[in-house]
Design a protein around this motif. Structure first.
Motif, PDB file in Angstrom:
ATOM      1  N   THR A  50       0.839  -1.187   0.000  1.00  0.00           N
ATOM      2  CA  THR A  50       0.000   0.000   0.000  1.00  0.00           C
ATOM      3  C   THR A  50       0.879   1.244   0.000  1.00  0.00           C
ATOM      4  N   PRO A  51       0.350   2.388  -0.481  1.00  0.00           N
ATOM      5  CA  PRO A  51       1.162   3.609  -0.530  1.00  0.00           C
ATOM      6  C   PRO A  51       1.740   3.959   0.840  1.00  0.00           C
ATOM      7  N   GLY A  52       3.033   4.251   0.854  1.00  0.00           N
ATOM      8  CA  GLY A  52       3.709   4.659   2.076  1.00  0.00           C
ATOM      9  C   GLY A  52       4.214   3.525   2.942  1.00  0.00           C
ATOM     10  N   SER A  53       3.816   2.299   2.637  1.00  0.00           N
ATOM     11  CA  SER A  53       4.301   1.184   3.460  1.00  0.00           C
ATOM     12  C   SER A  53       5.674   0.743   2.957  1.00  0.00           C
ATOM     13  N   PRO A  54       6.557   0.331   3.862  1.00  0.00           N
ATOM     14  CA  PRO A  54       7.905  -0.066   3.456  1.00  0.00           C
ATOM     15  C   PRO A  54       7.946  -1.434   2.761  1.00  0.00           C
ATOM     16  N   GLY A  55       6.882  -2.168   2.852  1.00  0.00           N
ATOM     17  CA  GLY A  55       6.813  -3.487   2.237  1.00  0.00           C
ATOM     18  C   GLY A  55       5.387  -3.990   2.264  1.00  0.00           C
ATOM     19  N   PRO A  56       5.192  -5.253   1.926  1.00  0.00           N
ATOM     20  CA  PRO A  56       3.833  -5.803   1.894  1.00  0.00           C
ATOM     21  C   PRO A  56       3.135  -5.733   3.251  1.00  0.00           C
ATOM     22  N   VAL A  57       1.837  -5.465   3.207  1.00  0.00           N
ATOM     23  CA  VAL A  57       1.001  -5.431   4.411  1.00  0.00           C
ATOM     24  C   VAL A  57      -0.225  -6.332   4.259  1.00  0.00           C
ATOM     25  N   GLY A  58      -0.288  -7.045   3.152  1.00  0.00           N
ATOM     26  CA  GLY A  58      -1.409  -7.926   2.894  1.00  0.00           C
ATOM     27  C   GLY A  58      -1.155  -8.751   1.652  1.00  0.00           C
ATOM     28  N   GLY A  59      -2.172  -9.490   1.234  1.00  0.00           N
ATOM     29  CA  GLY A  59      -2.002 -10.313   0.064  1.00  0.00           C
ATOM     30  C   GLY A  59      -3.315 -10.689  -0.591  1.00  0.00           C
ATOM     31  N   ILE A  60      -3.197 -11.041  -1.870  1.00  0.00           N
ATOM     32  CA  ILE A  60      -4.318 -11.558  -2.644  1.00  0.00           C
ATOM     33  C   ILE A  60      -3.990 -13.023  -2.923  1.00  0.00           C
ATOM     34  N   PHE A  61      -4.845 -13.931  -2.442  1.00  0.00           N
ATOM     35  CA  PHE A  61      -4.642 -15.366  -2.581  1.00  0.00           C
ATOM     36  C   PHE A  61      -5.564 -15.903  -3.667  1.00  0.00           C
ATOM     37  N   ASP A  62      -4.983 -16.518  -4.693  1.00  0.00           N
ATOM     38  CA  ASP A  62      -5.772 -17.175  -5.742  1.00  0.00           C
ATOM     39  C   ASP A  62      -6.138 -18.562  -5.237  1.00  0.00           C
ATOM     40  N   HIS A  63      -7.360 -18.709  -4.758  1.00  0.00           N
ATOM     41  CA  HIS A  63      -7.782 -19.998  -4.205  1.00  0.00           C
ATOM     42  C   HIS A  63      -8.298 -20.956  -5.275  1.00  0.00           C
ATOM     43  N   ALA A  64      -8.304 -20.523  -6.530  1.00  0.00           N
ATOM     44  CA  ALA A  64      -8.663 -21.376  -7.670  1.00  0.00           C
ATOM     45  C   ALA A  64     -10.004 -22.080  -7.481  1.00  0.00           C
ATOM     46  N   GLY A  65     -10.942 -21.401  -6.829  1.00  0.00           N
ATOM     47  CA  GLY A  65     -12.276 -21.966  -6.652  1.00  0.00           C
ATOM     48  C   GLY A  65     -12.395 -23.010  -5.558  1.00  0.00           C
ATOM     49  N   LYS A  66     -11.337 -23.210  -4.773  1.00  0.00           N
ATOM     50  CA  LYS A  66     -11.370 -24.222  -3.709  1.00  0.00           C
ATOM     51  C   LYS A  66     -12.103 -23.737  -2.469  1.00  0.00           C
ATOM     52  N   PHE A  67     -12.314 -22.418  -2.345  1.00  0.00           N
ATOM     53  CA  PHE A  67     -12.986 -21.819  -1.198  1.00  0.00           C
ATOM     54  C   PHE A  67     -13.977 -20.781  -1.712  1.00  0.00           C
ATOM     55  N   ASP A  68     -14.863 -20.333  -0.847  1.00  0.00           N
ATOM     56  CA  ASP A  68     -15.655 -19.146  -1.151  1.00  0.00           C
ATOM     57  C   ASP A  68     -14.723 -17.945  -1.070  1.00  0.00           C
ATOM     58  N   ASP A  69     -15.048 -16.873  -1.808  1.00  0.00           N
ATOM     59  CA  ASP A  69     -14.263 -15.648  -1.696  1.00  0.00           C
ATOM     60  C   ASP A  69     -14.357 -15.098  -0.277  1.00  0.00           C
ATOM     61  N   TYR A  70     -13.302 -14.436   0.165  1.00  0.00           N
ATOM     62  CA  TYR A  70     -13.273 -13.925   1.533  1.00  0.00           C
ATOM     63  C   TYR A  70     -12.294 -12.772   1.659  1.00  0.00           C
ATOM     64  N   SER A  71     -12.423 -12.041   2.734  1.00  0.00           N
ATOM     65  CA  SER A  71     -11.439 -11.067   3.215  1.00  0.00           C
ATOM     66  C   SER A  71     -11.247 -11.374   4.692  1.00  0.00           C
ATOM     67  N   VAL A  72     -10.003 -11.390   5.142  1.00  0.00           N
ATOM     68  CA  VAL A  72      -9.722 -11.758   6.522  1.00  0.00           C
ATOM     69  C   VAL A  72      -8.541 -10.933   7.035  1.00  0.00           C
ATOM     70  N   PHE A  73      -8.555 -10.638   8.332  1.00  0.00           N
ATOM     71  CA  PHE A  73      -7.414  -9.945   8.929  1.00  0.00           C
ATOM     72  C   PHE A  73      -6.582 -10.944   9.729  1.00  0.00           C
ATOM     73  N   TYR A  74      -5.304 -10.610   9.907  1.00  0.00           N
ATOM     74  CA  TYR A  74      -4.366 -11.436  10.669  1.00  0.00           C
ATOM     75  C   TYR A  74      -3.781 -10.611  11.807  1.00  0.00           C
ATOM     76  N   VAL A  75      -3.635 -11.234  12.957  1.00  0.00           N
ATOM     77  CA  VAL A  75      -3.045 -10.609  14.133  1.00  0.00           C
ATOM     78  C   VAL A  75      -1.627 -11.162  14.312  1.00  0.00           C
ATOM     79  N   LEU A  76      -0.656 -10.281  14.519  1.00  0.00           N
ATOM     80  CA  LEU A  76       0.726 -10.675  14.764  1.00  0.00           C
ATOM     81  C   LEU A  76       0.842 -11.201  16.198  1.00  0.00           C
TER      82      LEU A  76
END
Length: 128
Positions: A50-76
Motif C-alpha cells: 500500500t502507498p507509504g508502506s515499506p513493504g507488503p502489508v497484505g495479500g491476494i490469494f488465488d484460491h482457484a475456486g477451492k474456497f468461497d471468496d473472503y477477506s480476513v485480517f491477521y493478528v501478529l
C-alpha cells in the motif's frame, strides 16, 4: 525497532478465484501494488504493497475456486501454535492448522467462539 506490535492487526488477505480482477480493482482504487510471492510451494499469492508502506502489508490469494471468496485480517503473535491452543481453550475453532512458509512466516486461521474468521501469524526475527 519499528513495525507492528504483537497482538495487533498487522496483515490482511483477500481470497478470490479472480485475483487479476481483484488486483486491478484495488490497484486502481487505492494505488496498491502487487508482487508475486513464491514462499509457499503451489500457492499463487500476490503480496500487497500500500502507498507509504515499506513493504507488503497484505495479500491476494488465488484460491482457484477451492474456497468461497473472503477477506480476513491477521493478528501478529509471538507464538502461533500457543495462540491456537489458547483460542481453542476459549471456545475458538481451528480452520487451518499452523503452517510455515519458506521465509519462516508461520500462520493459522481460526474462528472465534461466535464463528468469525480471522488469522494469526508470526514472522522470524529480523537479521542485522
Amino acid at each position: 525497532m519499528s513495525g507492528p506490535a504483537l497482538n495487533s492487526v498487522a496483515w490482511f488477505e483477500i481470497g478470490s478465484d479472480r485475483p487479476e480482477e481483484v488486483k486491478k480493482f484495488f490497484g486502481d482504487l487505492f494505488e496498491w501494488q502487487f508482487k508475486l510471492n513464491k514462499d509457499l510451494e503451489g500457492v499463487d499469492y500476490h503480496a500487497t504493497i500500500t502507498p507509504g508502506s515499506p513493504g507488503p502489508v497484505g495479500g491476494i490469494f488465488d484460491h482457484a475456486g477451492k474456497f468461497d471468496d473472503y477477506s480476513v485480517f491477521y493478528v501478529l503473535v509471538a507464538d502461533v501454535p500457543a495462540t491456537v491452543e489458547r483460542a481453542k481453550s476459549l471456545g475458538g475453532e481451528v480452520v487451518m492448522e499452523p503452517v510455515t512458509d519458506a521465509a519462516g512466516v508461520s500462520f493459522a486461521r481460526l474462528r472465534d467462539n461466535t464463528g468469525h474468521h480471522f488469522g494469526v501469524f508470526s514472522a522470524p526475527a529480523p537479521t542485522e
